[in-house]
Scaffold this motif. Structure first.
Motif: not given
Length: 795
Positions: A588-601
């Motif tokens: 599982l990769v979180a590319t950067h802590p912006h909500a539109d990328h990682v909030a769903g993780l």
């Protein structure tokens, strides 16, 4: 011709399936045509009449034509679909129906009348879908509203193997969506209260007066009597779902049918006790008319939601069989109800409630014992009725389980046992008390109605306790989404168990073939040499799922909506993973802590086992990054920096960020420019996942890697922002194909026109999730690449 009506309804449904399939990539028309021919030949062989062959063929063509009109409507220039814009409008509309509960409020259809935009008056037609949050004022059909809002496109999530509201909105003539915000004006011009509205208000007032203290019992009584689910808490609904009895919280088809059938039996018993009436006429039609009238009134009282209407139509069709003097043939009534509902709205075929209703009633009909003409005493009749209820409940639970698992992504392990206890209790105790108390409350005798309603609330609380104990059992529910081949195979096997003679062999063989085909397809997918990458439709955000040739799963980002309670991870990403039968996520990769990328993780970590999580950040405080680390710690998921990662023929190679002073990320660069950039290599094919990097990082990557950046497919950086996708970046990668993940009609205007022009100038085909929905890529080790956009139209 006894079987003509069932053949017609089945063939009509196949025609609808074929017509809906024409709007999908990889149409099912050929398979549906073959099915129709098989039905025709079966009917011919069964009856020996050649002209019977024409009936299923004609019904098939009629179903195909009927749904084609819904899928490709001709809309007038005044239709709201042609007036979608980011500019606000003062919308004048008329309420078309009662609100329908959603996960975060209600939705309701409004018939557009006119609009005012930029001082200009616009004549409007068609319907809009109004979404309101919890606690919104109820709007009643016939009321006129004036709403200041923006008409948004009627486009929902379009991910493979998952439901989409597209077809439902087409069938309801919805051309735009309106979200009511607190700062927008909503004025309702009330119409005179109808007798039904007065009746609902009166019953609601008396129920609240008799049960003044909010409780689980009062919430269940209100849901069963009035269809009002506002008092049901999310925890209570989840508890019933885990126990497999969530259908008891609403007026389901099985529910209403049991009520109507019980009332028919009660009326029949009462009328037969009147010698002056029973001796002059057949009381069965009289009882059927009374039960049908009561079913219609109850449907209207509970809000006439679509599942209840379908159940009411089915019940009335069965009662029509009694009126026609053929009460013993319930199959004709069932087939007539299905045919009528599909004629009125062909989209019913794809709705879970329609499928569950008819699956349950089919199970009840097949499991019902044959009538014994010999007279028996009261005890024997009571035992027969109790046995029929228990057997029918068990059969309905087993037959509907595959459908529930497919649509809702989980199934209750204890559902069979819980239903054997809860359904008889609800049918024999809760419902009679609740409906009896509601009826007495309309007579103006609260001294009589109050004790009955209190008893109903007490019995409903016992039902809630049953659900609580069942849901608390270890492993009470399992998360699974089997897919249609497996679900239909299990359904066919269930029908084989319930049917007799030749049909048992046919259904058993069909179920075995479907299950074998699904198993073979699963083995082929695991043993194949294809790397699949699906760029999910998560709106304005990123989420990319990789299925490695060996079957392992990799997920890069999980989408999210900044500042919103809508959980993209729980509503879109996790259901997709379950639909793909993902048991574990290897990476599982979180590319950067912006909500539109990682909030769903966060929901992914809660919903699916994860082997390891990659993040790359520095010491600057980030609430999202800290929340992600905390959730991983609670779930026991190791958190690591990106590194070279190999699985079989696939290599995941991190290219960025460069880091500084011992950090993984660069504290002097922006959050976007600190995105993790991955190169996924599979033989000669490769895929670059560029996160949200912008021009500075793209330039640094080009200088560092040069021609080594060349790849087969590129996931466009930063959703197509003009600050990314520079000419040097595109020239270095030189992809055969590019995919941009962005939301439909997003507020940022992504992808930017300048970026689109750059891709056109470089002759790079660009696929957009806002237009296509999810994009599925197939990368072969030979270097070949192909793509599809297999979004579902099923509502």
């Amino acid at each position: 011709m006894r079987h003509a009506l069932p053949w017609l309804s089945i063939s009509f449904g196949l025609g609808i399936l074929a017509g809906a399939g024409t709007a999908l990539p990889g149409t099912v028309v050929t398979r549906a045509l073959v099915g129709a021919c098989v039905l025709g030949l079966a009917a011919l062989a069964a009856r020996g009449r050649r002209w019977v062959l024409l009936l299923p063929v004609a019904a098939f063509l009629a179903g195909h034509a009927r749904v084609s009109v819904v899928i490709a409507p001709r809309r007038a220039p005044c239709h709201v679909a042609h007036h979608v814009s980011r500019e606000p409008m003062q919308l004048h509309a008329e309420v078309a129906d009662l609100p329908v509960p959603t996960h975060d409020g209600t939705r309701q259809r409004l018939r557009a009348l006119a609009g005012v935009r930029a001082g200009a008056s616009l004549p409007l037609c068609g319907h809009v879908e109004l979404h309101q949050g919890p606690g919104a004022v109820t709007l009643w059909p016939g009321e006129r509203v004036v709403l200041g809002a923006r008409l948004r496109p009627a486009v929902g999530p379009r991910n493979p193997d998952l439901p989409s509201p597209q077809l439902r909105r087409l069938s309801e003539d919805v051309g735009a969506v309106v979200v009511a915000r607190p700062d927008e004006t909503l004025l309702a011009h009330a119409v005179g209260p109808s007798w039904l509205r007065r009746l609902r208000a009166r019953v609601a007032t008396r129920v609240n007066a008799a049960l003044p203290t909010p409780s689980a019992g009062r919430a269940i009584v209100s849901a069963l009597v009035l269809g009002a689910r506002e008092e049901l808490s999310g925890e209570q609904v989840d508890r019933f779902a885990r126990a497999g009895v969530v259908h008891l919280l609403s007026v389901s088809g099985l529910h209403l049918t049991f009520v109507a059938g019980s009332l028919f039996a009660l009326l029949l018993w009462s009328l037969r006790r009147l010698p002056w009436l029973a001796g002059r006429l057949d009381v069965r039609p009289v009882a059927a008319l009374g039960a049908a009238a009561a079913a219609i009134l109850y449907t209207a009282l509970t809000g006439a939601e679509s599942p209840t209407v379908r159940a009411c139509v089915m019940s009335c069709a069965l009662f029509c069989g009694v009126l026609a003097g053929r009460p013993g043939d319930g199959w004709r009534g069932l087939a007539a109800a299905a045919l009528l509902l599909l004629l009125l709205d062909p989209v019913n075929l794809f709705r879970p409630s329609f499928q569950l209703t008819f699956a349950a009633m089919t199970a009840v009909a097949l499991s019902s014992p044959r009538g014994d003409p010999r007279p028996v005493g009261l005890v024997r009749r009571s035992w027969r009725a109790t046995r029929a209820l228990l057997v029918g409940t068990a059969a309905a639970t087993l037959l509907t389980a595959p459908i529930v698992a497919h649509h809702f992504g989980s199934t209750s392990v204890v559902g069979l046992l819980a239903n054997l206890l809860a359904v008889p209790w609800t049918t024999a105790v809760v419902m009679p008390l609740a409906l009896g108390g509601a009826f007495l409350s309309t007579t103006g005798l609260p001294i009589v109605a109050t004790p009955v309603l209190e008893a109903a609330a007490w019995s409903a609380e016992q039902l809630d306790r049953m659900a609580h104990h069942a849901a608390a059992l270890p492993g009470s529910a399992i998360a699974c989404r089997p897919g249609w081949p497996v679900a239909l195979g299990l359904l066919a096997v269930g029908l084989a168990v319930l049917t007799r003679r030749r049909l048992r062999v046919l259904m058993g063989a069909l179920g075995g073939l479907l299950l074998a085909a699904a198993f073979a397809a699963s083995l082929a997918g695991r043993s194949g040499r294809t790397l699949e990458a699906t760029v999910l439709d998560v709106g304005q955000g990123d989420s990319i799922y990789l299925r490695l040739p060996g079957g392992e799963a990799v997920l890069v980002d999980g989408g999210g909506v900044p500042g919103s309670a809508y959980d993209v991870g729980a509503r879109r990403v996790v259901p997709f993973l379950r639909a793909q039968k993902v048991q574990r996520v290897s990476l599982l990769v979180a590319t950067h802590p912006h909500a539109d990328h990682v909030a769903g993780l966060l929901a992914v970590l809660d919903g699916v086992p994860v082997d390891e999580l990659w993040t790359c950040w520095h010491d600057e405080p980030s609430a999202l990054h800290e929340a992600l680390l905390e959730r991983a710690r609670r779930r026991g998921v190791p958190v690591r920096r990106p590194r070279l990662w190999r699985r079989g023929e696939v290599t995941v190679r991190p290219l960025w960020p460069g880091g500084a002073e011992g950090h993984c990320a660069d504290p002097f660069a922006s959050t976007n420019d600190n995105s993790i950039v991955l190169r996924v290599e599979h033989g000669r094919a490769s895929l670059i996942l560029a996160g949200d990097v912008e021009a500075d990082s793209e330039g640094a990557l080009v200088r560092r890697y040069g021609d080594a950046l060349r790849a087969t497919v590129l996931k466009v950086s930063h959703h197509g922002s003009r600050t990314s996708s520079t000419d040097s970046w595109l020239a270095a990668i030189s992809p055969q194909l590019a995919v941009v993940s962005c939301g439909f009609d997003n507020a940022f205007g992504f992808p930017h026109p300048e970026v689109l022009e750059r891709y056109r100038a470089a002759r790079i085909p660009l696929l957009r999730t806002d237009r296509l929905g999810a994009v599925r890529l197939r990368l072969e080790a030979s270097g070949a690449a192909s793509w599809t956009a297999p979004f579902s139209l099923i509502p």
